[in-house]
Design an enzyme around this catalytic site. Structure first.
Site, mmCIF file in Angstrom:
data_model
loop_
_atom_site.group_PDB
_atom_site.id
_atom_site.type_symbol
_atom_site.label_atom_id
_atom_site.label_comp_id
_atom_site.label_asym_id
_atom_site.label_seq_id
_atom_site.Cartn_x
_atom_site.Cartn_y
_atom_site.Cartn_z
ATOM 1 N N TYR A 158 0.798 -1.229 0.000
ATOM 2 C CA TYR A 158 0.000 0.000 0.000
ATOM 3 C C TYR A 158 0.835 1.287 0.000
ATOM 4 O O TYR A 158 0.269 2.371 -0.022
ATOM 5 C CB TYR A 158 -0.930 0.008 1.225
ATOM 6 N N LYS A 213 2.937 -15.402 3.077
ATOM 7 C CA LYS A 213 3.198 -16.221 1.895
ATOM 8 C C LYS A 213 4.726 -16.345 1.780
ATOM 9 O O LYS A 213 5.328 -16.061 0.734
ATOM 10 C CB LYS A 213 2.556 -15.517 0.679
ATOM 11 N N ASP A 246 -3.139 -18.637 1.639
ATOM 12 C CA ASP A 246 -4.077 -19.385 0.784
ATOM 13 C C ASP A 246 -4.759 -20.498 1.590
ATOM 14 O O ASP A 246 -5.979 -20.662 1.549
ATOM 15 C CB ASP A 246 -3.384 -19.929 -0.490
ATOM 16 N N ASP A 270 -6.503 -6.912 3.939
ATOM 17 C CA ASP A 270 -7.635 -6.339 3.205
ATOM 18 C C ASP A 270 -8.513 -7.457 2.652
ATOM 19 O O ASP A 270 -9.740 -7.447 2.804
ATOM 20 C CB ASP A 270 -7.112 -5.454 2.060
ATOM 21 N N ASP A 274 -12.594 -9.104 4.049
ATOM 22 C CA ASP A 274 -13.846 -9.210 3.281
ATOM 23 C C ASP A 274 -14.389 -10.635 3.387
ATOM 24 O O ASP A 274 -15.598 -10.848 3.494
ATOM 25 C CB ASP A 274 -13.636 -8.832 1.806
#
Ligand code: NAD
Ligand code: IPM
Ligand code: MN
Length: 376
Positions: A158, A213, A246, A270, A274
């Site tokens: 970001y 990751k 994942d 982020d 959701d």
């Protein structure tokens, strides 16, 4: 709680559009920034509920939005963030994003501006199911979906470092850097360990899971791995766990019972919040806080401005109302916060809800029902 309205209603170079002064001298000062689209609708309801709660707060409205940007080019007035930090105890935000501003520049400057320039490094996003009927998973009860995602909020992908080379040609190169600093990674991991310790469920060992990751992003997430292991040694009472992001997504859907607190970087945070919102009944139900301990922090629902449903009185205001309650709790106003939480729960149980969660009421009607319940 008595308010006297004193401010001009017009948007004047993105300054306060409506000023409300509370009579209570000990009141907490709240900057209210509704923003765009449904952000404007849901914040009206959150403010109504705050007023009904009797919480000692005084609110001042700022019309920093796409409208103001389109009117005079202002996103944040000069010294806007300094003013928020100096003059307010907390900030309550709606959402930003407007199809008339395709660059999203105002959202970047206002929302990411607050997060970055006010150094609100911990984005705390609870994933809490209020009623079985809201969860898309089979056989899941509220006790099964009750965890918190702590998202790093000031670094990562970001930071807006990068560029394009040979733009518009077949050889075009686009680079977007993932910036992870030792300081930034360490402070969010420490925050998450502290949070896990302080919010352990009765009878359960505190637990913190880090998601990254590192199997692919060996440099950036290698740093996260090293720091996590190091800091974990200082929190021997907290069980520390790890998942690749994942695999985490699959587990969040398969068995959300296993999570208490999850810490991750800005971009993954982020995305998985959701997904977390989905477990609670959708984006209309999810609350969040952007926190720097000891400084003015900012609270906003997880959802965006939802342009297609804006202005129709159908947006779910519960995420914004639960966000207002999260803000009160952060300010130590636990009693009115608890009143708001239980009124929202009752509204869900009695189906006093908007259509996204199978109700028949409008945004205003839900807000008014909850406000009346809180005031009773
Ligand atoms: P969104 O969250 O606005 O909407 C996603 C979906 O969820 C849509 O179907 C929408 O109708 C629904 N939804 C969202 N909030 C709802 C609510 N309260 N009640 C009922 N339904 C709701 O995300 P998007 O469509 O990807 O983005 C729209 C704009 O919002 C974009 O400009 C985006 O950049 C911006 N955005 C802003 C924020 C923020 O300000 N914090 C967060 C996310 C997106
Ligand atoms: C969120 C939003 C923001 C983000 C956007 C609007 C910049 O999606 O708060 O989750 O990506 O952080
Ligand atoms: Mn988001």
């Amino acid at each position: 709680m008595q308010y006297v309205a004193t401010g001009a209603l017009a948007c004047q170079r993105s300054q306060a559009s409506c000023t409300l002064f509370a009579v209570n001298a000990k009141a907490k000062r709240i900057a209210v920034i509704p923003g765009d689209g449904i952000g404007r609708e849901v914040l009206v309801e959150a403010v109504k509920v705050l007023e009904a709660s009797g919480a000692p707060v005084e609110m001042q409205h700022f019309d920093w939005s796409a409208d103001c940007y389109l009117k005079d080019g202002t996103t944040v007035p000069a010294d806007g963030f300094t003013m928020l930090d100096r003059d307010f105890d907390a900030i309550l935000v709606g959402a930003f994003g407007d199809p008339r501003v395709p660059t999203n520049i105002h959202a970047k400057e206002i929302l990411l501006g607050m997060r970055f320039q006010m150094d609100l490094y911990a984005n705390v996003r609870p994933v809490k199911l209020l009623d079985d009927s809201l969860c898309p998973l089979k056989g899941v009860e509220p006790k099964d979906v009750d965890f918190t995602i702590i998202r790093e909020n000031t670094e990562g992908l970001y930071v807006d470092v990068g560029g394009v080379f040979k733009q518009g040609t077949l050889e075009e190169i686009a680079v977007q850097e993932d910036v992870n600093t030792r300081k930034g990674v360490e402070r969010i991991i420490r925050y998450a360990f502290e949070y896990a310790r302080q919010h352990a469920r009765p009878g359960r060992q505190p637990k913190l899971l880090m998601a990254d990751k590192a199997n692919v992003m060996t440099y950036a997430h290698g740093l996260w791995q090293r720091v996590f292991k190091e800091v974990a040694k200082e929190y021997a009472d907290v069980k520390s766990e790890h998942m690749y992001v994942d695999a985490l997504c699959m587990q969040m859907v398969r068995d959300p019972r296993q999570f208490d607190v999850i810490v991750t970087n800005n971009m993954f945070g982020d995305i998985i919040t959701d997904l977390g919102a989905g477990l609670q009944g959708g984006l209309g139900m999810a609350a969040s806080g952007n926190i720097h301990p000891g400084r003015t922090s900012m609270f906003e629902p997880v959802h965006g401005s939802a342009p297609p449903i804006a202005g129709k009185n159908i947006a779910n205001p519960m995420g914004a109302i639960l966000t207002a309650s999260m803000m009160l709790a952060h300010l130590g106003l636990n009693q009115p916060a608890a009143k708001i939480d239980s009124a929202v729960l009752e509204a869900v149980r009695q189906k006093k809800t908007t259509q996204d969660i199978s109700g028949t009421l409008g945004t205003r009607e839900v807000g008014e029902w909850i406000a009346a319940r809180v005031a009773a």
